[in-house]
Structures are given as C-alpha cells and as structure tokens.
Enzyme design. Structure first.
Site, PDB file in Angstrom:
ATOM      1  N   PHE A   1      -1.528  16.234   4.095  1.00 53.91           N
ATOM      2  CA  PHE A   1      -2.047  15.329   2.860  1.00 53.91           C
ATOM      3  C   PHE A   1      -0.296  15.177   1.749  1.00 53.91           C
ATOM      4  CE2 PHE A   1      -3.261  15.132  -0.948  1.00 53.91           C
ATOM      5  CZ  PHE A   1      -4.750  14.013  -0.871  1.00 53.91           C
TER       6      PHE A   1
ATOM      7  N   GLU B   1       0.804  -1.488   0.074  1.00 58.92           N
ATOM      8  CA  GLU B   1      -0.241   0.154  -0.062  1.00 58.92           C
ATOM      9  C   GLU B   1       1.123   1.732  -0.278  1.00 58.92           C
ATOM     10  OE1 GLU B   1      -2.112   1.526  -0.355  1.00 58.92           O
ATOM     11  OE2 GLU B   1      -4.555   1.044   0.648  1.00 58.92           O
ATOM     12  N   ASP B   2       0.076   3.194  -0.106  1.00 60.58           N
ATOM     13  CA  ASP B   2       1.345   3.742  -0.117  1.00 60.58           C
ATOM     14  C   ASP B   2       1.252   4.370   1.459  1.00 60.58           C
ATOM     15  OD1 ASP B   2      -2.139   4.321   0.013  1.00 60.58           O
ATOM     16  OD2 ASP B   2      -1.660   5.684  -1.735  1.00 60.58           O
TER      17      ASP B   2
ATOM     18  N   ASP C   1      -3.867   5.501   6.553  1.00 59.54           N
ATOM     19  CA  ASP C   1      -4.171   7.116   7.212  1.00 59.54           C
ATOM     20  C   ASP C   1      -5.029   6.587   8.710  1.00 59.54           C
ATOM     21  OD1 ASP C   1      -5.446   9.231   8.005  1.00 59.54           O
ATOM     22  OD2 ASP C   1      -6.327   9.237   5.462  1.00 59.54           O
TER      23      ASP C   1
ATOM     24  N   ARG D   1       1.837  12.144  -8.665  1.00 58.79           N
ATOM     25  CA  ARG D   1       2.725  10.856  -8.825  1.00 58.79           C
ATOM     26  C   ARG D   1       3.720  10.118  -9.014  1.00 58.79           C
ATOM     27  NH1 ARG D   1      -2.692   8.153  -7.702  1.00 58.79           N
ATOM     28  NH2 ARG D   1      -4.243   7.973  -8.296  1.00 58.79           N
TER      29      ARG D   1
HETATM   30  P1  5GP Z   1      -7.217   4.785   4.964  1.00 63.96           P
HETATM   31  O1  5GP Z   1      -8.216   3.707   4.201  1.00 63.96           O
HETATM   32  O2  5GP Z   1      -5.962   4.055   5.990  1.00 63.96           O
HETATM   33  O3  5GP Z   1      -8.096   5.822   5.180  1.00 63.96           O
HETATM   34  O4  5GP Z   1      -6.693   5.274   3.202  1.00 63.96           O
HETATM   35  C1  5GP Z   1      -6.216   4.770   2.447  1.00 63.96           C
HETATM   36  C2  5GP Z   1      -6.053   5.495   1.225  1.00 63.96           C
HETATM   37  O5  5GP Z   1      -6.441   7.159   1.488  1.00 63.96           O
HETATM   38  C3  5GP Z   1      -4.421   5.252   1.032  1.00 63.96           C
HETATM   39  O6  5GP Z   1      -4.291   4.614  -0.058  1.00 63.96           O
HETATM   40  C4  5GP Z   1      -4.325   6.767  -0.083  1.00 63.96           C
HETATM   41  O7  5GP Z   1      -4.955   6.106  -1.144  1.00 63.96           O
HETATM   42  C5  5GP Z   1      -5.132   7.406   0.225  1.00 63.96           C
HETATM   43  N1  5GP Z   1      -4.471   8.580   1.573  1.00 63.96           N
HETATM   44  C6  5GP Z   1      -4.805   8.812   2.371  1.00 63.96           C
HETATM   45  N2  5GP Z   1      -3.375   9.943   3.380  1.00 63.96           N
HETATM   46  C7  5GP Z   1      -3.004  10.256   1.949  1.00 63.96           C
HETATM   47  C8  5GP Z   1      -2.201  11.282   1.560  1.00 63.96           C
HETATM   48  O8  5GP Z   1      -1.893  11.746   2.451  1.00 63.96           O
HETATM   49  N3  5GP Z   1      -1.914  11.472   0.717  1.00 63.96           N
HETATM   50  C9  5GP Z   1      -2.376  11.396  -0.531  1.00 63.96           C
HETATM   51  N4  5GP Z   1      -2.445  11.556  -1.891  1.00 63.96           N
HETATM   52  N5  5GP Z   1      -3.843   9.702  -0.704  1.00 63.96           N
HETATM   53  C10 5GP Z   1      -3.725   9.526   1.441  1.00 63.96           C
END
Ligand code: 5GP
Length: 178
Positions: A153, A99-100, A103, A166
């Site tokens: 962010f 995963e990237d 959050d 990206r």
């Molecule tokens: P989660 O489900 O853990 O809240 O979020 C996961 C997804 O939210 C990540 O795979 C990503 O695509 C997006 N995301 C969460 N925080 C960020 C951020 O700071 N920057 C970006 N570009 N995407 C984020």
C-alpha cells in the site's frame, strides 16, 4: 502519533518529476497537436494530473470526476462508486484519463466501459502514475504509466491513507503495519 513516521521512500520527487516529463513527451508525440480532454480521477490523481498537464503542448481542457473504492481501508472494496461523474459532451474528442494507480483494474475497467457506453470518442488513452501489476483482477493495462509497484500500500503524491499523505512530494510505503 506522527503520521509521517515509518515511511520509506519508493520514488523521490526528482524521479517522479523526471518520469512525468518522459510520459508527457510520449503523449505530445502521440497526439501531434490535436486537442485533448484530460480527465483527472479525484482525489488521488490530483498531483499527477496537475504536473503532467503542465508539460502537454496541445490545446487541452481538464475535467474532474470522483470515484471511490477504498473508504478508509488499505484494500479495495471491489466495488467502484461513481461519487461524481458529470462530464460534458465528449463525442468526437480525444480523451486522456489520468489516474493515480491501477490496482485490481476494476476502476480502469469501469471508466473505459463508461466512456464507451456514453460517448463516441475519437480516441481514449488511460494514463496512470503507478501500476500494481501483481494485484490485477481484470485483464486491463494502462496505455501509459509512470512506475510499477509491488503488492504494497503506497502513499504520497496524491495517494492517501485515510485522507492523509496526499501532500507528500514523494511516493512511499509504510515500513510497519498501520
Ligand atoms: P483498482 O480499482 O484498480 O483496484 O483501484 C484503483 C484505486 O484504488 C486507485 O485509484 C486508488 O485510489 C486506490 N488504490 C489502489 N492501490 C492503492 C495504494 O497502494 N495506495 C493508495 N493510497 N490507494 C490505492
């Protein structure tokens, strides 16, 4: 407007590459040459997955799935959409989800549950380039992660804002409001 302006680098190309080789070493040690199916979560993890797998030494297959929770905003919708989650039979496999960023943790939770419901895996590990620990909504931690980031962010190295950034070699945040 120049979309790249006002970006402040959080992690440089060199820092990212060196951390990726460290994580790969840990993974090589953990798997001990056993076959792995690496699942790249598109689109954000594309750069990280591509770099990480270059350093993995076991027999490895790659799969790609696509999820979304953000749209064109900078805060999560709280709902995970499985845009494309077609996978082969993974029963008995060692699966490594790449995963990237974690959050709220909702995406990670969704994926881990999805794997558990659909397959009887040999092992499941979750590896994220970034970990935003402060914004977690569910009790979930990646098994491996590159760097911790605060409640901001971030963009670059696969992570986007409205589809842009990206392609950056580094990870950055905007120093002013979008
Ligand atoms: P989660 O489900 O853990 O809240 O979020 C996961 C997804 O939210 C990540 O795979 C990503 O695509 C997006 N995301 C969460 N925080 C960020 C951020 O700071 N920057 C970006 N570009 N995407 C984020």
């Amino acid at each position: 407007m120049n979309k790249i302006e006002n970006l402040k680098i959080l992690y440089s190309e060199e820092q990212i590459q060196s951390r990726i080789t460290e994580i790969a070493k840990e993974l090589n040690l953990f798997y001990q040459g056993e076959e792995v199916v690496a699942i790249c979560v598109l689109k954000g993890a594309v750069m990280f997955a591509a770099e990480l797998v270059k350093h993995l030494e076991m027999p490895l297959k790659m799969e790609f799935i696509r999820l979304s929770s953000y749209g064109s905003s900078t805060s999560t919708s709280g709902k995970v959409n499985a845009v494309d989650i077609k996978l082969p039979d993974l029963n008995g496999k060692n699966v490594l989800i790449i995963e990237d960023i974690v959050d709220t943790g909702l995406t990670a939770k969704f994926l881990i549950e999805f794997m558990g419901v659909n397959f009887n895996l040999k092992s499941l590990k979750f590896c994220s380039l970034l970990d935003k620990k402060l914004t977690r909504k569910v009790d979930i931690e990646p098994d491996y992660y590159g760097f911790e980031v605060g409640d901001q962010f971030v963009v670059g190295f696969g992570l986007d804002y409205d589809g842009y950034y990206r392609n950056l070699k580094y990870i950055a945040y905007k120093s002013t409001q979008y």
